[in-house]
Design an enzyme around this catalytic site. Structure first.
Site, PDB file in Angstrom:
ATOM      1  N   ASN A  31       0.835  -1.200   0.000  1.00 50.87           N
ATOM      2  CA  ASN A  31       0.000   0.000   0.000  1.00 50.87           C
ATOM      3  C   ASN A  31       0.873   1.254   0.000  1.00 50.87           C
ATOM      4  OD1 ASN A  31       0.592  -0.864   2.683  1.00 50.87           O
ATOM      5  ND2 ASN A  31      -1.088   0.328   3.521  1.00 50.87           N
ATOM      6  N   GLU A  33       0.358   5.257   0.665  1.00 52.05           N
ATOM      7  CA  GLU A  33      -0.585   6.268   1.161  1.00 52.05           C
ATOM      8  C   GLU A  33      -0.183   7.672   0.702  1.00 52.05           C
ATOM      9  OE1 GLU A  33      -1.002   5.572   5.403  1.00 52.05           O
ATOM     10  OE2 GLU A  33      -2.210   3.787   4.984  1.00 52.05           O
ATOM     11  N   CYS A  42      -4.198   0.752  -2.569  1.00 48.18           N
ATOM     12  CA  CYS A  42      -4.022  -0.497  -1.830  1.00 48.18           C
ATOM     13  C   CYS A  42      -2.941  -1.382  -2.453  1.00 48.18           C
ATOM     14  CB  CYS A  42      -5.316  -1.304  -1.822  1.00 48.18           C
ATOM     15  SG  CYS A  42      -6.681  -0.531  -0.970  1.00 48.18           S
ATOM     16  N   GLU A  44      -3.072  -4.480  -3.218  1.00 52.46           N
ATOM     17  CA  GLU A  44      -3.577  -5.363  -4.276  1.00 52.46           C
ATOM     18  C   GLU A  44      -3.564  -4.661  -5.629  1.00 52.46           C
ATOM     19  OE1 GLU A  44      -4.886  -4.687  -1.341  1.00 52.46           O
ATOM     20  OE2 GLU A  44      -6.229  -6.270  -0.633  1.00 52.46           O
ATOM     21  N   CYS A  73     -10.486  -4.683  -0.422  1.00 52.87           N
ATOM     22  CA  CYS A  73     -11.580  -3.709  -0.456  1.00 52.87           C
ATOM     23  C   CYS A  73     -12.359  -3.837  -1.766  1.00 52.87           C
ATOM     24  CB  CYS A  73     -11.047  -2.296  -0.272  1.00 52.87           C
ATOM     25  SG  CYS A  73     -10.353  -1.576  -1.782  1.00 52.87           S
ATOM     26  N   CYS A  76     -10.555  -2.782  -5.048  1.00 55.83           N
ATOM     27  CA  CYS A  76      -9.571  -3.781  -5.500  1.00 55.83           C
ATOM     28  C   CYS A  76     -10.261  -4.996  -6.111  1.00 55.83           C
ATOM     29  CB  CYS A  76      -8.679  -4.207  -4.336  1.00 55.83           C
ATOM     30  SG  CYS A  76      -7.529  -2.919  -3.833  1.00 55.83           S
TER      31      CYS A  76
HETATM   32  N1  THU Z   1      -5.385  -1.371   2.344  1.00 59.28           N
HETATM   33  C1  THU Z   1      -4.804  -2.213   1.440  1.00 59.28           C
HETATM   34  O1  THU Z   1      -3.664  -1.990   1.006  1.00 59.28           O
HETATM   35  N2  THU Z   1      -5.505  -3.300   1.028  1.00 59.28           N
HETATM   36  C2  THU Z   1      -6.738  -3.641   1.490  1.00 59.28           C
HETATM   37  O2  THU Z   1      -7.289  -4.642   1.071  1.00 59.28           O
HETATM   38  C3  THU Z   1      -7.400  -2.809   2.493  1.00 59.28           C
HETATM   39  C4  THU Z   1      -6.706  -1.558   2.874  1.00 59.28           C
HETATM   40  C5  THU Z   1      -4.607  -0.224   2.832  1.00 59.28           C
HETATM   41  C6  THU Z   1      -5.079   1.115   2.386  1.00 59.28           C
HETATM   42  C7  THU Z   1      -4.523   1.995   3.489  1.00 59.28           C
HETATM   43  O3  THU Z   1      -3.169   2.322   3.209  1.00 59.28           O
HETATM   44  C8  THU Z   1      -4.554   1.116   4.731  1.00 59.28           C
HETATM   45  O4  THU Z   1      -4.648  -0.213   4.235  1.00 59.28           O
HETATM   46  C9  THU Z   1      -5.701   1.397   5.683  1.00 59.28           C
HETATM   47  O5  THU Z   1      -6.899   1.426   5.026  1.00 59.28           O
END
Ligand code: THU
Length: 115
Positions: A31, A33, A42, A44, A73, A76
């Site tokens: 991920n 941010e 994300c 994925e 999510c 994704c």
């Molecule tokens: N996140 C992912 O990378 N994958 C997921 O399936 C759910 C959420 C990340 C996004 C963000 O950086 C952190 O998790 C919190 O939401």
């Protein structure tokens, strides 16, 4: 290993993904941010975009690892459906060995949008 590239200074929630393409190659994602939170991507989707931009179009499975064994999510899931409607999804907890749960994309995103 899958979480090596994580950039999560805001949520501190570290997620890694390893995507197995039909070619046999594995593509990683973590991920990433942003201070403007909605721009976060994300793990994925990073893995998928890595693979697709390398020329891959067909996929077998994705493993997702986080501290909470999070499932992918909705956004994704829709990206997965574009390239891999039959994808197997393995969810892992970082502190444990092996996947905690496995799914098929069909279970996680039934009746999805498609053109
Ligand atoms: N996140 C992912 O990378 N994958 C997921 O399936 C759910 C959420 C990340 C996004 C963000 O950086 C952190 O998790 C919190 O939401």
């Amino acid at each position: 290993m899958a979480r090596r590239g994580v950039y999560a200074p805001y949520s501190k929630f570290r997620v890694g993904a390893a995507l197995l393409a039909s070619s046999g190659k594995v593509y990683h994602g973590s991920n990433v941010e942003n201070a403007s939170y909605g721009l976060t991507v994300c793990a994925e989707r990073v893995a998928f975009f890595n693979a697709v931009s390398a020329g891959e179009r067909r996929f077998v499975a994705i493993a997702v690892v986080s501290d909470g064994a999070a499932t992918p999510c909705g956004a994704c899931r829709q990206v997965m459906a574009e390239f891999a409607p039959k994808l197997r999804i393995l969810v892992a907890e970082a502190k444990r060995r092996g996947p905690v749960r496995t799914f098929l994309l069909d279970e996680l995103l039934p009746s999805r949008f498609s053109l």
